[in-house]
Design a protein around this motif. Structure first.
Motif, PDB file in Angstrom:
ATOM      1  N   VAL A 208     -22.525 -18.858   9.082  1.00  0.00           N
ATOM      2  CA  VAL A 208     -22.058 -17.718   8.296  1.00  0.00           C
ATOM      3  C   VAL A 208     -20.601 -17.924   7.888  1.00  0.00           C
ATOM      4  O   VAL A 208     -20.222 -17.667   6.737  1.00  0.00           O
ATOM      5  CB  VAL A 208     -22.217 -16.406   9.099  1.00  0.00           C
ATOM      6  CG1 VAL A 208     -21.495 -15.258   8.410  1.00  0.00           C
ATOM      7  CG2 VAL A 208     -23.696 -16.069   9.261  1.00  0.00           C
ATOM      8  N   ARG A 209     -19.794 -18.390   8.817  1.00  0.00           N
ATOM      9  CA  ARG A 209     -18.370 -18.579   8.508  1.00  0.00           C
ATOM     10  C   ARG A 209     -18.174 -19.634   7.418  1.00  0.00           C
ATOM     11  O   ARG A 209     -17.460 -19.405   6.435  1.00  0.00           O
ATOM     12  CB  ARG A 209     -17.606 -18.970   9.765  1.00  0.00           C
ATOM     13  CG  ARG A 209     -17.471 -17.833  10.769  1.00  0.00           C
ATOM     14  CD  ARG A 209     -16.572 -18.232  11.940  1.00  0.00           C
ATOM     15  NE  ARG A 209     -16.397 -17.143  12.881  1.00  0.00           N
ATOM     16  CZ  ARG A 209     -15.527 -16.158  12.730  1.00  0.00           C
ATOM     17  NH1 ARG A 209     -14.724 -16.150  11.662  1.00  0.00           N
ATOM     18  NH2 ARG A 209     -15.415 -15.195  13.633  1.00  0.00           N
ATOM     19  N   SER A 210     -18.800 -20.784   7.563  1.00  0.00           N
ATOM     20  CA  SER A 210     -18.608 -21.851   6.576  1.00  0.00           C
ATOM     21  C   SER A 210     -19.215 -21.475   5.229  1.00  0.00           C
ATOM     22  O   SER A 210     -18.612 -21.711   4.176  1.00  0.00           O
ATOM     23  CB  SER A 210     -19.222 -23.158   7.089  1.00  0.00           C
ATOM     24  OG  SER A 210     -20.621 -23.026   7.319  1.00  0.00           O
ATOM     25  N   SER A 211     -20.393 -20.859   5.249  1.00  0.00           N
ATOM     26  CA  SER A 211     -21.044 -20.485   4.001  1.00  0.00           C
ATOM     27  C   SER A 211     -20.332 -19.316   3.327  1.00  0.00           C
ATOM     28  O   SER A 211     -20.264 -19.239   2.094  1.00  0.00           O
ATOM     29  CB  SER A 211     -22.509 -20.107   4.264  1.00  0.00           C
ATOM     30  OG  SER A 211     -23.226 -21.184   4.817  1.00  0.00           O
ATOM     31  N   GLY A 212     -19.801 -18.393   4.131  1.00  0.00           N
ATOM     32  CA  GLY A 212     -19.066 -17.272   3.566  1.00  0.00           C
ATOM     33  C   GLY A 212     -17.811 -17.715   2.844  1.00  0.00           C
ATOM     34  O   GLY A 212     -17.490 -17.209   1.756  1.00  0.00           O
ATOM     35  N   VAL A 213     -17.105 -18.673   3.422  1.00  0.00           N
ATOM     36  CA  VAL A 213     -15.920 -19.218   2.753  1.00  0.00           C
ATOM     37  C   VAL A 213     -16.318 -19.903   1.450  1.00  0.00           C
ATOM     38  O   VAL A 213     -15.687 -19.725   0.404  1.00  0.00           O
ATOM     39  CB  VAL A 213     -15.191 -20.201   3.685  1.00  0.00           C
ATOM     40  CG1 VAL A 213     -14.106 -20.949   2.926  1.00  0.00           C
ATOM     41  CG2 VAL A 213     -14.595 -19.471   4.880  1.00  0.00           C
ATOM     42  N   ALA A 214     -17.410 -20.667   1.493  1.00  0.00           N
ATOM     43  CA  ALA A 214     -17.890 -21.345   0.293  1.00  0.00           C
ATOM     44  C   ALA A 214     -18.333 -20.357  -0.781  1.00  0.00           C
ATOM     45  O   ALA A 214     -18.244 -20.649  -1.977  1.00  0.00           O
ATOM     46  CB  ALA A 214     -19.052 -22.275   0.654  1.00  0.00           C
TER      47      ALA A 214
END
Length: 315
Positions: A208-214
């Motif tokens: 969620v963190r990596s995809s949310g930033v992306a």
């Protein structure tokens, strides 16, 4: 105008006002507040800043005992308005409240509008036993017909020229909430992670963190959504049927974290709409998610239970 109910044991009221211009707004809402104050009720207004300024000017010194909350705070996110009202009432237990609640509904994206339909329908049930008279104004000149329809569908009473009138367009709130729980399946291209045990929640949180930033979310929003996913996914693993799956995808102006498990028990349409007494109580995860996310959809179909957590994007 008919005076507001004077006893705390009288049933709650949930009325709508469709106004055509700022003068009518000030006259009708001002009268509602004056009636409540004259009966010894406490008064709360959650509204856009220009509406608050208009009411203050109209009421003059009579505005002094009224608590005003800008809608940018009271409806951030939308379900926060429940907390604002509950916190206000808790400061004087047993004293009836007259409350005016309005937000800039025209600025909301579709997922938020859908969630606002739930919010307005649910008020009729979750606050039924509370000593409150709630008035929801709708801008008849500025809102599209589908937004005005929310007011007509979800209020048993309409305020017209200072008098409360029965609303023939009112729908049963449980029927409305059930219809609004329709499941939207994840798209074929969604990123998906299977979670079968509590240890998998950490991996989901990282995704969620990596995809949310992306996806272009700001860091605070990513943190909020990550916490909401942790709560909802943990609940799915504890109370649902494995496996629990996390799907991530874009849905127009929102980015969605979609938690799906195989549990197919009957859905309580009021789950998580009010803060539980203790964090361990049933519904805490959904209540927290509603305080952290742009919108939350909950539903069930033959494949299981679905919770969609929306975060509004800036793209």
């Amino acid at each position: 105008m008919t005076a507001a109910l004077t006893t705390t044991t009288a049933p709650a009221t949930h009325s709508a006002l469709v106004y055509d211009d700022p003068d009518q707004y000030a006259r009708e809402v001002g009268g509602f507040l004056r009636d409540g104050l004259a009966c010894g009720h406490r008064a709360l207004v959650i509204a856009p800043s220009d509406r608050i300024a208009r009411l203050r000017a109209h009421l003059g010194a009579e505005a002094d005992p009224v608590t005003f909350v800008d809608d940018s705070i009271g409806y951030a996110p939308q379900w926060n308005c429940y907390r604002v009202l509950l916190d206000f009432a808790a400061k004087a237990p047993g004293v009836r409240c007259c409350v005016v609640a309005e937000q800039r509904l025209a600025t909301r994206v579709p997922a938020e509008v859908l969630d606002y339909r739930r919010l307005e329908a649910a008020i009729n049930l979750v606050f039924a036993a509370h000593p409150v008279d709630l008035l929801c104004p709708y801008d008849g000149a500025g809102l599209a017909d589908d937004l005005l329809e929310i007011g007509l569908r979800n209020h048993g009473v309409l305020l017209e020229d200072g008098d409360p009138c029965a609303n023939d367009h009112f729908h049963d709130p449980l029927v409305s909430l059930t219809a609004l729980a329709a499941v939207v399946p994840p798209p074929a291209g969604a990123a998906t992670l299977d979670c079968r045990q509590p240890a998998d929640v950490a991996a989901a949180r990282g995704l969620v963190r990596s995809s949310g930033v992306a996806a272009g979310l700001d860091p605070d929003t990513v943190d909020d959504v990550s916490l909401a996913v942790t709560e909802v996914l943990t609940n799915a693993l504890v109370h649902g049927a494995p496996p629990a799956r996390l799907h991530l995808y874009d849905a127009g102006p929102t980015w969605v974290c979609h938690v799906h498990d195989g549990g197919r028990g009957p859905m309580d349409p009021l789950a998580g709409l009010l803060p539980p007494v203790e964090p361990a109580d049933h519904g805490y995860g959904l209540w927290l998610a509603r305080q952290l996310c742009t919108a939350v959809d909950v539903g069930a179909d033959r494949t299981g239970t679905h919770v969609r957590l929306h975060a509004r994007t800036t793209r």
